[in-house]
Design a protein around this motif. Structure first.
Motif, PDB file in Angstrom:
ATOM      1  N   ASP A  10       0.830  -1.210   0.000  1.00 16.92           N
ATOM      2  CA  ASP A  10       0.000   0.000   0.000  1.00 16.92           C
ATOM      3  C   ASP A  10       0.864   1.259   0.000  1.00 16.92           C
ATOM      4  O   ASP A  10       0.562   2.231  -0.696  1.00 16.92           O
ATOM      5  N   ALA A  11       1.938   1.246   0.785  1.00 13.25           N
ATOM      6  CA  ALA A  11       2.827   2.407   0.837  1.00 13.25           C
ATOM      7  C   ALA A  11       3.492   2.642  -0.500  1.00 13.25           C
ATOM      8  O   ALA A  11       3.588   3.780  -0.978  1.00 13.25           O
ATOM      9  N   SER A  12       3.951   1.548  -1.129  1.00 15.41           N
ATOM     10  CA  SER A  12       4.587   1.668  -2.436  1.00 15.41           C
ATOM     11  C   SER A  12       3.587   2.139  -3.485  1.00 15.41           C
ATOM     12  O   SER A  12       3.903   3.000  -4.322  1.00 15.41           O
ATOM     13  N   ILE A  30      -2.846   5.909   1.216  1.00 19.45           N
ATOM     14  CA  ILE A  30      -2.180   6.448   2.415  1.00 19.45           C
ATOM     15  C   ILE A  30      -3.052   6.237   3.646  1.00 19.45           C
ATOM     16  O   ILE A  30      -2.570   5.817   4.703  1.00 19.45           O
ATOM     17  N   ASP A  31      -4.343   6.543   3.524  1.00  9.63           N
ATOM     18  CA  ASP A  31      -5.246   6.363   4.659  1.00  9.63           C
ATOM     19  C   ASP A  31      -5.325   4.898   5.081  1.00  9.63           C
ATOM     20  O   ASP A  31      -5.473   4.594   6.273  1.00  9.63           O
ATOM     21  N   ALA A  32      -5.213   3.982   4.099  1.00  8.08           N
ATOM     22  CA  ALA A  32      -5.220   2.556   4.432  1.00  8.08           C
ATOM     23  C   ALA A  32      -3.984   2.200   5.262  1.00  8.08           C
ATOM     24  O   ALA A  32      -4.060   1.430   6.230  1.00  8.08           O
ATOM     25  N   VAL A  33      -2.832   2.758   4.885  1.00  9.95           N
ATOM     26  CA  VAL A  33      -1.607   2.516   5.645  1.00  9.95           C
ATOM     27  C   VAL A  33      -1.713   3.112   7.047  1.00  9.95           C
ATOM     28  O   VAL A  33      -1.369   2.476   8.049  1.00  9.95           O
ATOM     29  N   LEU A  34      -2.230   4.346   7.119  1.00 13.85           N
ATOM     30  CA  LEU A  34      -2.288   5.038   8.400  1.00 13.85           C
ATOM     31  C   LEU A  34      -3.299   4.416   9.355  1.00 13.85           C
ATOM     32  O   LEU A  34      -3.209   4.608  10.569  1.00 13.85           O
ATOM     33  N   THR A  35      -4.257   3.673   8.820  1.00 15.96           N
ATOM     34  CA  THR A  35      -5.178   2.938   9.688  1.00 15.96           C
ATOM     35  C   THR A  35      -4.417   1.890  10.488  1.00 15.96           C
ATOM     36  O   THR A  35      -4.705   1.648  11.663  1.00 15.96           O
ATOM     37  N   GLN A  36      -3.423   1.267   9.838  1.00 14.16           N
ATOM     38  CA  GLN A  36      -2.621   0.248  10.509  1.00 14.16           C
ATOM     39  C   GLN A  36      -1.416   0.847  11.227  1.00 14.16           C
ATOM     40  O   GLN A  36      -0.996   0.363  12.268  1.00 14.16           O
ATOM     41  N   ARG A  37      -0.849   1.903  10.638  1.00 12.68           N
ATOM     42  CA  ARG A  37       0.351   2.519  11.196  1.00 12.68           C
ATOM     43  C   ARG A  37       0.155   4.028  11.302  1.00 12.68           C
ATOM     44  O   ARG A  37       0.677   4.801  10.510  1.00 12.68           O
ATOM     45  N   PRO A  38      -0.637   4.492  12.286  1.00 15.13           N
ATOM     46  CA  PRO A  38      -0.994   5.920  12.356  1.00 15.13           C
ATOM     47  C   PRO A  38       0.186   6.850  12.562  1.00 15.13           C
ATOM     48  O   PRO A  38       0.076   8.039  12.297  1.00 15.13           O
ATOM     49  N   LYS A  39       1.332   6.335  12.996  1.00 16.74           N
ATOM     50  CA  LYS A  39       2.483   7.198  13.239  1.00 16.74           C
ATOM     51  C   LYS A  39       3.485   7.185  12.088  1.00 16.74           C
ATOM     52  O   LYS A  39       4.559   7.784  12.197  1.00 16.74           O
ATOM     53  N   ASP A  40       3.158   6.513  10.996  1.00 20.47           N
ATOM     54  CA  ASP A  40       4.099   6.423   9.886  1.00 20.47           C
ATOM     55  C   ASP A  40       4.441   7.815   9.355  1.00 20.47           C
ATOM     56  O   ASP A  40       3.605   8.506   8.778  1.00 20.47           O
ATOM     57  N   ALA A  41       5.687   8.231   9.551  1.00 18.17           N
ATOM     58  CA  ALA A  41       6.091   9.604   9.210  1.00 18.17           C
ATOM     59  C   ALA A  41       6.047   9.858   7.714  1.00 18.17           C
ATOM     60  O   ALA A  41       5.594  10.916   7.260  1.00 18.17           O
TER      61      ALA A  41
END
Length: 318
Positions: A10-12, A30-41
């Protein structure tokens, strides 16, 4: 491993969609990634850039401001926050953000260039004001003309516009991968032994995240000199360093913290070990105030009481 692989994909995909100009689709990833990793800088940073390009300045400001709170050692969010402030004519706020970017990375050329442009805008406004007060001030008129020629501002700073080339958006940090870690100061070193029980591994990971959140918040409250919040992170049965009562220790800490003009506390190389309801966090602490700067190794021992992690012991050394 499947969740990690999915996260990396998803990030890629988000980065590829952004580069292809498919901004709405990139935001969904991005929102899908942040759901799992909300602190991903990196994903939060990319979201801020996309919102900027979509002319959603207020939303982008929220993103970059929170990034500077969570990762104060990264210069790029400060720079991009300054770009947004400058585009709204808020040059004092822009200069403050850029000065923070340069403080975190003195070799960050983009921030230096942008700060020069912002200073030129501020100078233009001041010279223009001087001429309004005294139209015969030939020195101010000469300086204003010089600044106009430098920044290409024909309004003399009374209605400034930010040129895309004058305040470029900083490049993205390296693209995240399945093993990417947050910035160094909040890095968690996880034991390399493979988990035999996925549910236990998930619970352990969650506990590590919770403990790290507590330590980050503790350092932030200390930096903000919010003594009430700072002391709340210590358990009622906290083992004071000199054996004094907790109340006496708390009053001493209050006087020491409130007596400082400014305080900055940040942590690096956090290593967390959890054993049941006890967690040991070892890290490098960087402390500075208007009177003292120091670097030391620190150990916090936290206990889980009523579902809440609190500091039970605190000591210096590894």
């Amino acid at each position: 491993m499947l969740p990690a692989i999915g996260f990396a994909d998803d990030a890629s995909d988000a980065s590829k969609l952004y580069k292809a100009g498919q901004l709405n689709e990139a935001l969904k990833k991005i929102d899908a990634v942040l759901t799992q990793r909300p602190k991903d800088a990196q994903m939060r940073f990319l979201k801020g850039i996309i919102l900027t390009e979509q002319n959603k300045a207020n939303d982008a400001i929220v993103i970059f401001t929170k990034l500077t709170d969570d990762y104060p050692e990264l210069p790029e969010p400060y720079n991009n926050l300054a770009v947004l402030y400058a585009s709204n004519g808020q040059y004092l706020k822009a200069s403050t953000a850029l000065e923070m970017a340069i403080r975190t990375n003195p070799t960050y050329g983009t921030a230096h260039e942008n700060l020069g442009d912002v200073y030129a805008k501020l100078a233009s406004q001041s010279y223009d004001k001087a001429l309004q007060l005294d139209s015969g001030n030939s020195t101010a008129k000469l300086k204003l003309n010089l600044v106009k020629n430098l920044i290409g501002n024909t309004t003399g700073g009374t209605n400034p516009k930010t040129s895309p080339t004058a305040t470029p958006i900083a490049n993205l940090p390296p693209s995240p991968t399945a093993t990417a870690a947050p910035p160094k100061q909040v890095e968690t070193k996880v034991a390399s032994a493979p988990a035999t029980n996925p549910s236990k591994a998930t619970a352990a990971s969650s506990d590590k995240d919770n403990v790290l959140d507590i330590v980050e918040a503790w350092a932030k409250a200390w930096s903000n000199r919010d003594v009430t919040k700072y002391l709340a992170y210590y358990a009622k049965d906290f083992q004071t360093p000199k054996g004094e009562s907790r109340n006496a220790w708390a009053e001493d800490r209050r006087s020491r913290i409130e007596g400082k003009g400014k305080i900055s506390v940040r942590i690096e190389d956090a290593n967390i070990n959890i054993d049941g309801n006890s967690a040991t966090v070892k890290f490098k602490q960087f402390y500075s105030s208007d009177r003292l700067s120091s670097t030391s190794r620190k150990v916090l021992v936290l206990s889980k009481q009523d579902g809440k992690w609190q500091i039970k012991q605190e000591r210096s050394g590894s």
